[in-house]
Design an enzyme around this catalytic site. Sequence first.
Site, PDB file in Angstrom:
ATOM      1  N   GLU A 205      40.185  15.851 -35.175  1.00  0.00           N
ATOM      2  CA  GLU A 205      41.059  16.486 -36.155  1.00  0.00           C
ATOM      3  C   GLU A 205      42.262  17.186 -35.531  1.00  0.00           C
ATOM      4  OE1 GLU A 205      38.543  18.814 -38.677  1.00  0.00           O
ATOM      5  OE2 GLU A 205      37.456  17.059 -39.391  1.00  0.00           O
ATOM      6  N   LYS A 340      35.930  16.838 -51.067  1.00  0.00           N
ATOM      7  CA  LYS A 340      36.251  15.616 -50.333  1.00  0.00           C
ATOM      8  C   LYS A 340      36.139  14.444 -51.300  1.00  0.00           C
ATOM      9  CE  LYS A 340      34.610  17.193 -45.785  1.00  0.00           C
ATOM     10  NZ  LYS A 340      33.514  17.091 -44.784  1.00  0.00           N
TER      11      LYS A 340
END
Length: 430
Positions: A205, A340
């Site tokens: 990330e 999500k």
Amino acid sequence: MPYIESILAREVLDSRGNPTVEVEVYTESGAFGKAIVPSGASTGQHESVELRDCDAKRFLGKGVLQAVKNVTEVIQPELEGYSVLEQTLIDKLLIKVDGTPNKSNLGANAILGVSLACAKAAANYLNLEFYQYVGGVWPKQMPVPMMNVINGGAHASNSVDFQEFMILPIGAPSFKEALRYGAEVFHHLGKILKQKGLPTTVGDEGGYAPDLNSNEEALQIILEAIKSAGYEPGKDIFLGMDVAASEFYDKKIQKYVLASENNKSFSSKELVHYYETLVAKYPIISIEDGLDENDWDGWKYLTQKLGNQIQLVGDDLFVTNTQKLAKGIENKIGNSILIKLNQIGTLTETLETIEMAKKASYTAVISHRSGETEDTTIADLAVATNSGQIKTGSCSRTDRIAKYNQLLRIEDQLVEAPFLGLKTFYNLKK
């Protein structure tokens, strides 16, 4: 009219070089929509199923040709002739055609790609930005970025147990300035790591992934970077952690085992007390997945101890699912949900989950996955739903920066959209 004429799908690569699904929707009006589906590394047991080919001869078994085939051969014939303006109807039909509670037949990666591409085609038909189409007249708030500056756990190959250590530039006057605060701290952190002889390689990330002696050392070095950049911890910038406790929960002994603490094992209550110590010592405002996704009693205790002080985010716990969230609300577990898209699999279900959270005074954090692409859907979704928070990685890797740049564009378009900072955490009492 924007009736669906054809739906195309292909296998493309995500930020980890793994295959994922891209979907394009074409309408009779000429309106067009495209979406690419992300993929997670640490996934909850109760997430919708991401369909993989399991053919060891292709992409180590991670190919998605079957999901692509499901889009073109199963979904397209069902949706041909439907208007892309009928999002709820389209999503209900997708769920019906799949016929399973976890979308394991067609695959959530196939279904979500179609759901989002249809919504984007609708926005294109109406000549609206995606956030305008989804949010209508409501978009009026820019999100606080939760920037993952140190990666650990399943997102990095290092000795840190906790998956993410984040900075939240809550004291900034605007999103643009918040992004600047975060970028400056990120670069100062890199310099400090170099000075200490630590590597500045990055994880999935975009955050640094140094070998540190403990989880607490990660917090200490981030505080050092915040101060080095000229900001005040606990005023300009706060800290957050995604513990991803399910990743180090030992089911056999029903304990949490921290490798960086010499493999010391913790009961649920002991781990909660450990968090209490960290919260008292550092300006932590958010902890995500502090306990295992099935440890509901432990979560109850965690919420009783820290629920008034900090944001307790359920990711693996709630998996963007209204049934799971309803259980949490009823039992007063957590006070926030991570959103999500690919955990649930359609835009409509995602929006329903966000709405349920807001009605219960739970905050909603719009989130990326560790396997991302150039698709910027979540940036628009964060603004469209006025969620107030977005989790989309650090200040490196184009797949992360793409979302931040999209938010900068949206902020320019909205002109007077406020950045609420600390007021975003409206359900905290201390």
